[in-house]
Structure formats: structure tokens, C-alpha cells
Design an enzyme around this catalytic site. Sequence first.
Site, PDB file in Angstrom:
ATOM      1  N   ASP A  50       0.933  -1.075  -0.157  1.00  0.00           N
ATOM      2  CA  ASP A  50       0.016  -0.008   0.014  1.00  0.00           C
ATOM      3  C   ASP A  50       0.982   1.291   0.007  1.00  0.00           C
ATOM      4  O   ASP A  50       1.689   1.496   0.775  1.00  0.00           O
ATOM      5  CB  ASP A  50      -0.886  -0.026   1.173  1.00  0.00           C
ATOM      6  CG  ASP A  50      -1.762   1.305   1.182  1.00  0.00           C
ATOM      7  OD1 ASP A  50      -3.181   0.952   0.975  1.00  0.00           O
ATOM      8  OD2 ASP A  50      -1.385   2.155   1.747  1.00  0.00           O
ATOM      9  N   TYR A  55       2.686   9.982  -0.281  1.00  0.00           N
ATOM     10  CA  TYR A  55       3.940   9.259   0.454  1.00  0.00           C
ATOM     11  C   TYR A  55       5.284  10.036  -0.114  1.00  0.00           C
ATOM     12  O   TYR A  55       6.267   9.745   0.541  1.00  0.00           O
ATOM     13  CB  TYR A  55       3.726   7.978   0.672  1.00  0.00           C
ATOM     14  CG  TYR A  55       2.446   7.554   1.227  1.00  0.00           C
ATOM     15  CD1 TYR A  55       1.493   8.304   1.932  1.00  0.00           C
ATOM     16  CD2 TYR A  55       2.126   6.141   1.194  1.00  0.00           C
ATOM     17  CE1 TYR A  55       0.284   7.794   2.554  1.00  0.00           C
ATOM     18  CE2 TYR A  55       0.967   5.872   2.022  1.00  0.00           C
ATOM     19  CZ  TYR A  55       0.052   6.606   2.490  1.00  0.00           C
ATOM     20  OH  TYR A  55      -1.090   6.152   3.112  1.00  0.00           O
ATOM     21  N   LYS A  80      -3.030   6.101  -3.993  1.00  0.00           N
ATOM     22  CA  LYS A  80      -3.969   6.887  -3.745  1.00  0.00           C
ATOM     23  C   LYS A  80      -3.710   7.962  -4.467  1.00  0.00           C
ATOM     24  O   LYS A  80      -2.562   8.500  -4.506  1.00  0.00           O
ATOM     25  CB  LYS A  80      -3.980   7.036  -2.228  1.00  0.00           C
ATOM     26  CG  LYS A  80      -4.121   5.633  -1.465  1.00  0.00           C
ATOM     27  CD  LYS A  80      -4.037   5.882   0.089  1.00  0.00           C
ATOM     28  CE  LYS A  80      -3.825   4.852   0.863  1.00  0.00           C
ATOM     29  NZ  LYS A  80      -2.348   4.250   0.861  1.00  0.00           N
ATOM     30  N   HIS A 114      -7.617   9.411  -2.020  1.00  0.00           N
ATOM     31  CA  HIS A 114      -6.943   9.543  -0.750  1.00  0.00           C
ATOM     32  C   HIS A 114      -7.770  10.234   0.260  1.00  0.00           C
ATOM     33  O   HIS A 114      -7.874   9.734   1.285  1.00  0.00           O
ATOM     34  CB  HIS A 114      -5.622  10.266  -0.915  1.00  0.00           C
ATOM     35  CG  HIS A 114      -4.587   9.774   0.199  1.00  0.00           C
ATOM     36  ND1 HIS A 114      -3.209   9.768   0.099  1.00  0.00           N
ATOM     37  CD2 HIS A 114      -4.869   9.242   1.345  1.00  0.00           C
ATOM     38  CE1 HIS A 114      -2.727   9.649   1.213  1.00  0.00           C
ATOM     39  NE2 HIS A 114      -3.511   9.123   1.881  1.00  0.00           N
TER      40      HIS A 114
END
Length: 280
Positions: A50, A55, A80, A114
Site C-alpha cells: 500500500d 507519500y 492513492k 486519498h
Amino acid sequence: MPNIDPLTLTGTGVAGVQIPQIGLGTWPHTGQESTDMVAMAIDNGYRHIDTAQKYGNEDAVGKAVRKASVPRDELFVTTKLTNEFFGDAATVRAGIEYSLRETGLDYLDLMLIHWPNPWLKNYVQTCASLAELVDTGLIRAWGVSNFTPEHLQAVAVAGLDIPINQIQVDPLAGQPDYLAANAQHGIIVSAYSPTGRDLTLSDFPALREAAERHGKTEHQIVLRWHVQQGRIAVPRSANAKRQRENLDVFDFELSDAEITAINALDDGSRARLDADEYGH
């Protein structure tokens, strides 16, 4: 390799895609640290990774997946979408293609929104675009993250069935009303921070005693609590022993009384961030 039970996604534009119930969370690791963590996890038996555009580690995760010790089609990669790519199908497709370039992969298994970012007033349109784009083969499935019951209802009114919603769920922030809303719409819940943040799980007798009875750790008990109730769980760990333990939750079963005792730990907490106020 451990037996990682899958769940089958259903919903608009998604037909029978299977997702492993335990995934590896990768935030906040980046760079070589992230690549090494993901590679180690795959070697330890993980098949679900994931990540997210936000990120800043899609490149590092993709590097590990491309060089993995198992074929690509045995791995499930979730990422996401940020709100830069919200909107019509062309805009959302640009977001998918961005993640494909970052990861270096030919397709993504699951693309989530997200955060709903409700002030932009286009998360429903973005859901519709993602569902439409499954047919391109760039993504196998779509879903959402951090959607509240109100957001879920708005998407349902538009005639869209959401396959999966990734939200914060842990024993203290059980959010039973949110779980019920997802169940009402037939949405699978994926739990991030599934064992809580900054919690010493052995402090809770319900977890400590269940761990002693089953010969497991308290973290394994909590992960079993998730998967036994039909949720995905995506704990993060860069420790090889903990990674293997996180996957070793399919050879025992919690009793109804044990699940009830863990549910009773819920103190009414909500997610750390409010999806009506926070987003990106």
C-alpha cells in the site's frame, strides 16, 4: 509462504478482483529504506503493498515490486490519488499515468481517492471517472479512502457502488457507525493504522489475555480481530520478525466473547484527521 486469505471486491466497474487481507503500509518510508522494506516484506510473504502519491515513495515501492522475488501478477499494489487529479476521466487518467510512471509498473491493482476534499465539490465525479477507467486496464479496481458516511451516501445517490473504503480503525477508534455505513453500502473496509498509534497493546487485558490463550502477540490478536470481521488491514513494519508475525494470523480464530471484549475497548475516538477539514 503463509496463507493470506483474500477478499473479493465488488462494485461499479469492478468484477471479482481479489485483494489480500493483510497489506504492508509504507508511509512514511521513502527512498532505499522503502525499497528495502518492501522487498523484505515480499520475501516474507506479503502480496499486498500500500502506497500513495502523497507519500513520495511510489518510485521506491515500484522498484521493489519490479525486482521482486515473485511475478508481478502475484502482487497487489494499492496507491492513492491526490486532489490535483480530481475531476473528469481525462484528469483522473493523468493521475493514474503519473503513478504508473512513478512506480514503473504497467498497471495498478487498486487506485483509491486519498481524501474526499469536499470543498472541491467533485469527489463524486472523480469516483465515476475512476470506475470508468477500470476498462482501460491501467487499474484493476478503484475505491476511496477517508470517506465518511455522508460522503459514501453522496456517491451512492449518484448510482455508484464503491468497492472499498480505507479508513482508520483500531480497537480504541472502532468507529462502529462508520463500519455500519460501509456495510450498508456493501463496501469492504480497509483499516489503516490498524493496531493504533502509540498504543502499548499489552496494557489492555482483553488483548493480553487473548494473546496468552492463543499463543500469539497482542498485535496478531488485533490483526485477527480485523480480518475475522471481513476487513483488510495494512500495518506498517520494517522489522522482518514483525512482518512475518503480521501475516501469521490465519491459523486461529477468536471467540465471539473475545471479539466482543476487543470491541468494548472502543472509547469513541474518531480518526486522527477530519475528512471534512483535511485533505490533499
